[in-house]
Write an enzyme that holds these catalytic residues in place. Structure first.
Site, mmCIF file in Angstrom:
data_model
loop_
_atom_site.group_PDB
_atom_site.id
_atom_site.type_symbol
_atom_site.label_atom_id
_atom_site.label_comp_id
_atom_site.label_asym_id
_atom_site.label_seq_id
_atom_site.Cartn_x
_atom_site.Cartn_y
_atom_site.Cartn_z
ATOM 1 N N GLU A 164 -5.154 7.185 0.960
ATOM 2 C CA GLU A 164 -3.968 8.016 1.141
ATOM 3 C C GLU A 164 -3.906 8.502 2.581
ATOM 4 O O GLU A 164 -4.880 9.066 3.087
ATOM 5 C CB GLU A 164 -4.004 9.232 0.210
ATOM 6 C CG GLU A 164 -3.720 8.923 -1.234
ATOM 7 C CD GLU A 164 -3.458 10.188 -2.055
ATOM 8 O OE1 GLU A 164 -2.751 10.088 -3.060
ATOM 9 O OE2 GLU A 164 -3.970 11.269 -1.692
ATOM 10 N N CYS A 165 -2.783 8.295 3.234
ATOM 11 C CA CYS A 165 -2.521 8.823 4.566
ATOM 12 C C CYS A 165 -3.641 8.415 5.528
ATOM 13 O O CYS A 165 -3.722 7.265 5.929
ATOM 14 C CB CYS A 165 -2.309 10.328 4.509
ATOM 15 S SG CYS A 165 -1.399 10.988 5.922
ATOM 16 N N GLY A 166 -4.531 9.333 5.918
ATOM 17 C CA GLY A 166 -5.609 8.964 6.820
ATOM 18 C C GLY A 166 -6.473 7.852 6.260
ATOM 19 O O GLY A 166 -6.940 6.974 7.002
ATOM 20 N N TYR A 185 -5.447 5.455 4.370
ATOM 21 C CA TYR A 185 -4.628 4.248 4.577
ATOM 22 C C TYR A 185 -4.810 3.723 5.993
ATOM 23 O O TYR A 185 -4.958 2.514 6.215
ATOM 24 C CB TYR A 185 -3.176 4.608 4.303
ATOM 25 C CG TYR A 185 -2.149 3.527 4.531
ATOM 26 C CD1 TYR A 185 -2.331 2.230 4.067
ATOM 27 C CD2 TYR A 185 -0.953 3.829 5.186
ATOM 28 C CE1 TYR A 185 -1.356 1.250 4.255
ATOM 29 C CE2 TYR A 185 0.026 2.867 5.376
ATOM 30 C CZ TYR A 185 -0.179 1.580 4.911
ATOM 31 O OH TYR A 185 0.792 0.627 5.103
ATOM 32 N N SER A 230 -1.161 3.994 1.269
ATOM 33 C CA SER A 230 0.124 4.397 1.840
ATOM 34 C C SER A 230 -0.031 5.782 2.439
ATOM 35 O O SER A 230 -1.045 6.460 2.227
ATOM 36 C CB SER A 230 1.233 4.408 0.780
ATOM 37 O OG SER A 230 1.132 5.544 -0.041
#
Length: 442
Positions: free
Chosen positions: A330-332, A334, A431
């Protein structure tokens, strides 16, 4: 018997909610009360500060992304075994996104759901009696909630305080306290908000200083008396977890670069029987081989890109793990699963290469908002077609998406056209979307 509660809110962001909330939580805990904190909205950082201030877990309440039963469950669990819940709002009290009443993401929704009175923190710099007009607007704007009193912040002088109090007397709102301008009360920040609790130097000394300042300026007895009985509008549910557990034994990255996990998500996984095993990429640790899923949370990998790129045991172990078992970022997380990450100085660092995306923190643009994501293939968060609610908050940019198909198709509450988001390849997905809960029907 469940605890009484109150919500610390403000007319706008930047009014001092967090520092005053932490000071109250710490000061009341020092009085011998068992205090629990909660945070309105999608915030990873503040609950960790609440936990440090009170010595008890904190969690999020999000009226946009969470169904009523989950909201009630989190609120109910916070009240069990506590004397007082001191919840913290987000942004302005009524700031929200389009949605049905009670499901807009506004802090006022949470006050209405729990029946907790609101204590309004108002930055009074640059105004005097006019502050009362703002408070009066908050008092009458939403008939679902009750403003129990105000705490004045950034008071310039005794005369200034007297003038503000005159205005409050005119509208019948009690002033529970008044804090002077004091730069030392400000906690250190970085681009995604406060520096994390675990990274803040002398955290407990800072919290004690906040408690001392708040106790000197606020009538704590009046604050306790202002709290109201918890009366949940919805019934709590002990049903399925907010998000499906990606495995029975989940390796989760946890250190200064990977720390953004919602407390209710981990609690839901554990309640479903999953075991969570932390490991540290910054210490060059690979995901444990006896786990059957790996989760890379968001955090601050852009501040540690060189260390991550040099962590050979972590990267090689992650690649081996992904050959046969699900890995989600998730985010970082990703960004680390991608091909490369460019740091703030413009230096590109090779990442895991399990996805083809290339990201950059040198090209910064704030992306912030709620999202509804529909999964495009079976994966650790559910089968294809599963809808999830969540949000994005990042400054990094995608400089090359690569050839991987999308992880999900996302929309926002403002009527945006559906757009592909994230990446997937083999057992690996990721993502910038932070998942909060499984969504109901559109």
């Amino acid at each position: 018997m469940s605890a009484r509660g109150l919500l610390i809110a403000a007319p706008r962001s930047g009014s001092g909610k967090t520092t005053i909330t932490l000071g109250l939580q710490r000061a009341l805990t020092q009085r011998g009360l068992t205090v629990r904190g909660l945070k309105c909205g999608p915030d990873y950082i503040d609950p960790a500060f609440h936990a440090a201030a009170t010595g008890a877990p904190s969690a999020n309440l999000d009226s946009y992304a969470m169904p009523d039963a989950l909201l009630a469950q989190i609120a109910r669990e916070a009240t069990e075994g506590a004397d007082l819940v001191v919840a913290e709002g987000s942004m302005g009290l009524f700031d929200a996104v389009p949605g049905p009443e009670g499901h807009t993401g506004a802090s006022a929704d949470i006050a209405a759901l729990t029946s907790w009175p609101v204590v309004l923190v108002i930055d009074v710099s640059g105004a005097a009696q006019s502050v009362a007009a703002v408070a009066l607007g908050c008092k009458v704007y939403d008939p679902r909630i009750r403003i129990a009193g105000v705490i004045l912040n950034k008071v310039a002088s005794a005369r200034h305080e007297r003038l503000v109090r005159q205005g409050m007397e005119r509208i019948g709102l009690p002033v529970l306290g008044a804090l002077p301008r004091e730069a030392s009360l400000i906690l250190p920040e970085r681009h995604l908000g406060l520096v994390q609790a675990g990274e803040t130097a002398d955290l407990h000394a800072r919290l004690d200083a906040l408690a001392q300042a708040v106790a000197a300026a606020v009538d704590l007895d009046a604050v306790i008396a202002a709290a109201g009985e918890t009366k949940l509008v919805a019934a709590a549910s002990d049903g399925p977890p907010p998000l499906p557990a990606p495995g029975r034994k989940i390796a989760i990255a946890r250190d200064a670069a990977f720390s953004f996990v919602y407390p209710h998500v981990e609690a839901g996984w554990r309640a479903a029987g999953a075991e969570i095993i932390p490991f540290s990429p910054l210490r060059d640790e690979a995901p444990p081989e006896d786990c059957d899923a790996c989760w890379l949370p968001g955090g601050y990998p852009e501040l540690h890109a060189g260390t991550i790129a040099a962590a050979g045991r972590f990267l090689d172990g992650l690649r081996r793990f992904a050959e046969a078992r699900p890995v989600h970022g998730e985010c970082g997380g990703y960004m680390v699963l991608g091909s490369s990450l460019t740091d703030a100085d413009g230096s590109a660092h090779a990442m895991a290469g399990l996805l083809s995306v290339e990201t950059s923190f040198a090209k910064r643009k704030m992306n912030l908002g709620y999202r509804r994501a529909v999964l495009q293939a079976d994966g650790p968060l559910g089968p294809a077609g599963t809808a999830l609610t969540g949000h994005e908050f990042h400054y990094a940019s995608i400089v090359a998406q690569g050839e991987d198909p999308p992880f999900a198709v996302v929309t926002d509450p403002h009527g945006s056209a559906p757009a592909p988001a994230g990446s997937r390849r083999g057992h690996v997905t990721g993502s910038f979307f932070h998942a909060i809960a499984t969504a109901g029907a559109p």
